[in-house]
Design a protein around this motif. Structure first.
Motif, PDB file in Angstrom:
ATOM      1  N   SER A   1       0.849  -1.207   0.000  1.00 16.64           N
ATOM      2  CA  SER A   1       0.000   0.000   0.000  1.00 16.64           C
ATOM      3  C   SER A   1       0.880   1.252   0.000  1.00 16.64           C
ATOM      4  CB  SER A   1      -0.922  -0.014   1.224  1.00 16.64           C
ATOM      5  OG  SER A   1      -1.712  -1.176   1.204  1.00 16.64           O
ATOM      6  N   HIS A   2       1.572   1.429  -1.095  1.00 16.09           N
ATOM      7  CA  HIS A   2       2.695   2.382  -1.135  1.00 16.09           C
ATOM      8  C   HIS A   2       2.307   3.842  -1.349  1.00 16.09           C
ATOM      9  CE1 HIS A   2       3.158   1.515  -5.758  1.00 16.09           C
ATOM     10  NE2 HIS A   2       1.905   1.709  -5.391  1.00 16.09           N
ATOM     11  N   HIS A   3       1.015   4.114  -1.628  1.00 21.14           N
ATOM     12  CA  HIS A   3       0.613   5.526  -1.782  1.00 21.14           C
ATOM     13  C   HIS A   3       0.273   6.189  -0.449  1.00 21.14           C
ATOM     14  CE1 HIS A   3       0.764   4.927  -6.022  1.00 21.14           C
ATOM     15  NE2 HIS A   3      -0.277   4.107  -6.060  1.00 21.14           N
TER      16      HIS A   3
ATOM     17  N   CYS B   1       8.356  -2.407  -7.473  1.00 21.49           N
ATOM     18  CA  CYS B   1       8.189  -2.633  -8.914  1.00 21.49           C
ATOM     19  C   CYS B   1       6.729  -2.538  -9.354  1.00 21.49           C
ATOM     20  CB  CYS B   1       8.773  -3.987  -9.316  1.00 21.49           C
ATOM     21  SG  CYS B   1      10.572  -4.012  -9.290  1.00 21.49           S
ATOM     22  N   ASP B   2       5.844  -2.085  -8.463  1.00 25.63           N
ATOM     23  CA  ASP B   2       4.483  -1.770  -8.885  1.00 25.63           C
ATOM     24  C   ASP B   2       4.582  -0.683  -9.971  1.00 25.63           C
ATOM     25  OD1 ASP B   2       1.434  -1.895  -7.511  1.00 25.63           O
ATOM     26  OD2 ASP B   2       1.870  -0.026  -8.567  1.00 25.63           O
ATOM     27  N   VAL B   3       3.624  -0.676 -10.906  1.00 29.46           N
ATOM     28  CA  VAL B   3       3.741   0.267 -12.039  1.00 29.46           C
ATOM     29  C   VAL B   3       3.568   1.724 -11.605  1.00 29.46           C
ATOM     30  CG1 VAL B   3       1.338   0.461 -12.864  1.00 29.46           C
ATOM     31  CG2 VAL B   3       3.232   0.395 -14.499  1.00 29.46           C
ATOM     32  N   HIS B   4       2.975   1.926 -10.417  1.00 31.77           N
ATOM     33  CA  HIS B   4       2.791   3.280  -9.897  1.00 31.77           C
ATOM     34  C   HIS B   4       3.949   3.629  -8.953  1.00 31.77           C
ATOM     35  CE1 HIS B   4      -1.268   1.678 -10.862  1.00 31.77           C
ATOM     36  NE2 HIS B   4      -1.344   2.840 -11.486  1.00 31.77           N
ATOM     37  N   GLN B   5       4.311   4.908  -8.901  1.00 35.05           N
ATOM     38  CA  GLN B   5       5.436   5.269  -8.043  1.00 35.05           C
ATOM     39  C   GLN B   5       5.102   5.011  -6.564  1.00 35.05           C
ATOM     40  OE1 GLN B   5       6.414   9.199  -6.847  1.00 35.05           O
ATOM     41  NE2 GLN B   5       8.619   8.933  -7.127  1.00 35.05           N
TER      42      GLN B   5
ATOM     43  N   VAL C   1       1.594  -6.401 -10.030  1.00 34.31           N
ATOM     44  CA  VAL C   1       1.612  -6.999 -11.375  1.00 34.31           C
ATOM     45  C   VAL C   1       0.990  -6.054 -12.411  1.00 34.31           C
ATOM     46  CG1 VAL C   1       1.672  -9.383 -10.594  1.00 34.31           C
ATOM     47  CG2 VAL C   1      -0.544  -8.266 -10.888  1.00 34.31           C
ATOM     48  N   ASP C   2       0.853  -4.774 -12.040  1.00 29.74           N
ATOM     49  CA  ASP C   2       0.255  -3.832 -12.995  1.00 29.74           C
ATOM     50  C   ASP C   2       1.195  -3.336 -14.107  1.00 29.74           C
ATOM     51  OD1 ASP C   2       1.471  -2.478 -10.901  1.00 29.74           O
ATOM     52  OD2 ASP C   2      -0.324  -1.391 -10.259  1.00 29.74           O
ATOM     53  N   PRO C   3       2.521  -3.695 -14.105  1.00 32.64           N
ATOM     54  CA  PRO C   3       3.313  -3.402 -15.304  1.00 32.64           C
ATOM     55  C   PRO C   3       2.968  -4.324 -16.494  1.00 32.64           C
ATOM     56  CG  PRO C   3       4.739  -3.568 -13.376  1.00 32.64           C
ATOM     57  CD  PRO C   3       3.391  -4.118 -12.989  1.00 32.64           C
TER      58      PRO C   3
ATOM     59  N   GLY D   1       1.071  -5.929  -3.760  1.00 31.78           N
ATOM     60  CA  GLY D   1       1.008  -4.773  -4.657  1.00 31.78           C
ATOM     61  C   GLY D   1      -0.193  -4.799  -5.578  1.00 31.78           C
ATOM     62  N   GLY D   2      -0.186  -3.866  -6.546  1.00 29.09           N
ATOM     63  CA  GLY D   2      -1.356  -3.651  -7.388  1.00 29.09           C
ATOM     64  C   GLY D   2      -1.449  -4.600  -8.558  1.00 29.09           C
ATOM     65  N   GLY D   3      -2.637  -4.619  -9.149  1.00 30.75           N
ATOM     66  CA  GLY D   3      -2.939  -5.433 -10.316  1.00 30.75           C
ATOM     67  C   GLY D   3      -4.426  -5.241 -10.572  1.00 30.75           C
ATOM     68  N   TYR D   4      -4.794  -4.891 -11.819  1.00 28.36           N
ATOM     69  CA  TYR D   4      -6.169  -4.486 -12.089  1.00 28.36           C
ATOM     70  C   TYR D   4      -6.692  -5.168 -13.336  1.00 28.36           C
ATOM     71  CZ  TYR D   4      -4.698  -1.275  -8.578  1.00 28.36           C
ATOM     72  OH  TYR D   4      -4.201  -0.784  -7.408  1.00 28.36           O
ATOM     73  N   SER D   5      -7.877  -5.772 -13.157  1.00 33.40           N
ATOM     74  CA  SER D   5      -8.483  -6.493 -14.269  1.00 33.40           C
ATOM     75  C   SER D   5      -9.946  -6.698 -13.946  1.00 33.40           C
ATOM     76  CB  SER D   5      -7.802  -7.855 -14.432  1.00 33.40           C
ATOM     77  OG  SER D   5      -8.508  -8.667 -15.352  1.00 33.40           O
TER      78      SER D   5
HETATM   79 ZN   LIG Z   1      -0.017   0.000  -8.792  1.00 34.43          ZN
END
Ligand SMILES: [Zn+2]
Length: 301
Positions: free
Chosen positions: A119-121, A157-161, A234-236, A275-279
């Motif tokens: 939860s890096h944001h 390595c999540d696609v978001h900073q 896995v959002d990259p 981390g993130g991943g969206y589908s």
């Molecule tokens: Zn993300």
């Protein structure tokens, strides 16, 4: 118990949301089924939710108390993007506890994975982008305060900073933050990590993995860590609904293997968060997240 890869999970990692909510909450349940099918869920460990004081190691205590009491202001809740329910607040406390538990286990066993977190944001006094508490920051702060480790490297390595993590540790020389992310993705206003690798839209496997290789080598040298946290979003992936990069599934796998094997080769314990991943397809998404566990299990065997 598979006896090899320690996995941290709690049934309340899945908190009920209204139907059609954009956050893919169901992925945590689907992932559990996917890992069961792979024989990886036999020995999972459950965390106990952290107290407000423990979370306040990385967060402003009044923010933590507002989350726990369900008294966040409307604009605070809107920025988080999740409802201010008891289940969501409990889930945030559990997910921080899970990453801390994974880190403690990694100190003994070398490697452990939390099936939530990343939860890096979330920054010290606010949540953002589906992140309530910054689990990696909470765990890092606990381990430092207890004197269990002296220096920490966060590989995000999540696609978001990893903007929240960067802000929380901006003045903390013992924690080195590395973020590889899509330059044009959320958040619009980036923080300054110790090392940022901002990638162009549609960056593909070869470029990504080369940049990762260089960044890992430099970060390890500069950070001289005793422990590594890995945000394995896995959002990259090229088909992710919110990503802007173009990694293949094989590329994601090579990415995970590279980070895990690099820590292992350096003799460093590593704790990974999901981390993130969206589908819109939770089974597809769960299989994508399962790659990390397959790679970690292969290495732990
Ligand atoms: Zn993300």
């Amino acid at each position: 118990m598979n006896g090899r890869l320690p996995i941290v999970w709690h049934p309340d990692y899945v908190a009920p949301l209204r139907p059609g909510h954009p956050f893919p909450m169901s992925k945590y349940g689907y992932l559990r089924e996917a890992l069961k099918a792979r024989g990886l869920m036999e020995g999972w460990l459950a965390p106990a939710p952290l107290s407000a004081l423990q979370i306040a190691g990385a967060h402003d205590i009044s923010y933590v108390e507002r989350v726990v009491a369900g008294t966040l202001a409307k604009d605070e809740t809107r920025r988080i993007g999740l409802p201010a329910t008891e289940a969501v607040s409990r889930r945030a406390r559990l997910s921080s506890a899970g990453t801390l538990l994974a880190a403690r286990i990694s100190l003994e066993r070398g490697l452990a994975v939390n099936m939530a977190g990343g939860s890096h944001h979330a920054a010290a006094d606010y949540g953002s982008g589906y992140c309530v508490f910054n689990d990696v920051a909470v765990a890092a702060r606990s381990l430092l305060d207890e004197g269990l480790v002296g220096r920490i490297l966060v590989v995000d390595c999540d696609v978001h900073q990893g903007d929240g993590t960067a802000r929380i540790f901006a003045e903390e020389p013992r924690v080195f933050t590395l973020s590889l992310h899509a330059a044009k993705n959320f958040p619009a206003r980036k923080a300054v990590s110790d090392m940022d690798v901002a990638l162009a839209d549609r960056t593909e496997d070869a470029d990504y993995l080369a940049r990762l290789d260089d960044a890992l080598a430099e970060a390890l040298e500069r950070a001289r860590p005793d422990l590594v946290f890995y945000n394995a979003g896995v959002d990259p992936w090229e088909g992710d609904r919110l990503g802007r990069l173009a990694l293949s599934l094989g590329g994601l796998r090579r990415r995970d293997r590279k980070v895990l094997a690099t820590a292992r080769a350096a003799g460093l314990p590593l704790a990974a968060a999901l981390g993130g991943g969206y589908s819109r397809d939770p089974a597809e998404l769960a299989a994508r997240h399962a790659i990390l566990f397959e790679e970690a299990a292969a290495l732990a065997a």
